[in-house]
Design an enzyme around this catalytic site. Sequence first.
Site, PDB file in Angstrom:
ATOM      1  N   CYS A  48      36.038  36.345  35.130  1.00  0.00           N
ATOM      2  CA  CYS A  48      35.082  37.429  34.943  1.00  0.00           C
ATOM      3  C   CYS A  48      35.662  38.728  35.479  1.00  0.00           C
ATOM      4  CB  CYS A  48      33.774  37.117  35.674  1.00  0.00           C
ATOM      5  SG  CYS A  48      32.570  38.457  35.534  1.00  0.00           S
TER       6      CYS A  48
ATOM      7  N   HIS B 275      32.203  28.731  36.806  1.00  0.00           N
ATOM      8  CA  HIS B 275      33.468  29.290  37.282  1.00  0.00           C
ATOM      9  C   HIS B 275      33.752  28.713  38.670  1.00  0.00           C
ATOM     10  CE1 HIS B 275      34.052  33.006  34.518  1.00  0.00           C
ATOM     11  NE2 HIS B 275      33.435  32.038  33.877  1.00  0.00           N
TER      12      HIS B 275
ATOM     13  N   HIS C 164      28.166  26.326  32.178  1.00  0.00           N
ATOM     14  CA  HIS C 164      29.427  27.072  32.129  1.00  0.00           C
ATOM     15  C   HIS C 164      29.721  27.575  33.548  1.00  0.00           C
ATOM     16  CE1 HIS C 164      32.150  29.961  29.771  1.00  0.00           C
ATOM     17  NE2 HIS C 164      32.283  30.333  31.040  1.00  0.00           N
TER      18      HIS C 164
ATOM     19  N   ASN D 238      37.565  30.167  34.725  1.00  0.00           N
ATOM     20  CA  ASN D 238      36.721  29.101  34.201  1.00  0.00           C
ATOM     21  C   ASN D 238      37.128  27.737  34.754  1.00  0.00           C
ATOM     22  OD1 ASN D 238      35.039  30.517  32.170  1.00  0.00           O
ATOM     23  ND2 ASN D 238      37.005  30.980  31.216  1.00  0.00           N
TER      24      ASN D 238
ATOM     25  N   ARG E  87      38.813  31.925  23.176  1.00  0.00           N
ATOM     26  CA  ARG E  87      37.999  33.147  23.192  1.00  0.00           C
ATOM     27  C   ARG E  87      37.819  33.682  24.617  1.00  0.00           C
ATOM     28  NH1 ARG E  87      33.474  35.170  25.544  1.00  0.00           N
ATOM     29  NH2 ARG E  87      32.462  33.140  25.355  1.00  0.00           N
ATOM     30  N   ASP E  88      37.068  32.968  25.423  1.00  0.00           N
ATOM     31  CA  ASP E  88      36.783  33.423  26.784  1.00  0.00           C
ATOM     32  C   ASP E  88      38.046  33.417  27.643  1.00  0.00           C
ATOM     33  OD1 ASP E  88      35.324  34.216  28.993  1.00  0.00           O
ATOM     34  OD2 ASP E  88      34.590  32.223  29.461  1.00  0.00           O
TER      35      ASP E  88
END
Length: 312
Positions: free
Chosen positions: A251, A220, A218, A260, A25-26
Amino acid sequence: MTALPMAVPAPGLPARVRIHEVGPRDGLQNEKTAVPTEVKAEFIERLADAGLTTVEATSFVHPKWVPQLADAERLFPLVRGLPGVRLPVLVPNQRGLDRALDLGATRVAVFASATESFAKANLNRTLDEALAVFEPVVARARAADVHVRGYLSMCFGDPWEGAVPVHQVVRVCTALRDMGCDELSLGDTIGVATPGHVQALLSALNEAGVPTDVLGVHFHDTYGQALANTLAALQHGVSTVDASAGGLGGCPYARSATGNLATEDLVWMLQGLGIDTGVDLARLTATSVWMAGQLGRPSPSRTVKALSHQEQ
């Protein structure tokens, strides 16, 4: 044979960590070239086969906003029967929740912001307006016995506002908990967090009545801090960590963001600490090498690069 780190446990860390895999997804949502639905399904199946028990499958957002995930209705039925795997999906509003429930989703996530600027840029609403939209979504999901995760972006820094005060993040986290979110994921969306900041936020959340066992992190890796920040969270007792296979994703609001935290990099560290994840690193690495081939570029994960080089 794939190399593995020597396991040397450190005191005060969780015995097991649940990795919340966000690659499908991300990781894929900002890809410019459309990834075929069948490739996404195989990606999810391979991740499950590697031992990941939570794989975020897709998002039921309007196709206009995230064209890459416009095939959610076709994808989810292909994977929802995978045994022993949680398949959460992102839902932006009541319509998204309807679509997810119609397909039998049992775990959903809403995506909130800790800052006004990001709420306006990403959700086109003020922070409080966004929370008001999520409240009936969460209530309806809970009424349907569906597990709800609350994502909170910009917990440590915002590209428009700079450093984000801890009390501001705590306010939004408690609002999400009060409306019924079962779990919260604290997002370092532009990768500016450092370990002391991580532990200060976690302590402040505990003091506000948010228990550690409902929190995930979460991170980065924009400034190379993702693993250090993860270790700081583990030292605080956090046992849910988000990561993306092969380091996919990033992002769109942070030009320098490197994406990520790579799941392989995370697993390497956790195995070295003697922490159980249930993940087969060799299979996971092979999956990321395969996915990189589908996307036509190498994986940015250092562990994937190191292990795949050894196999050659």
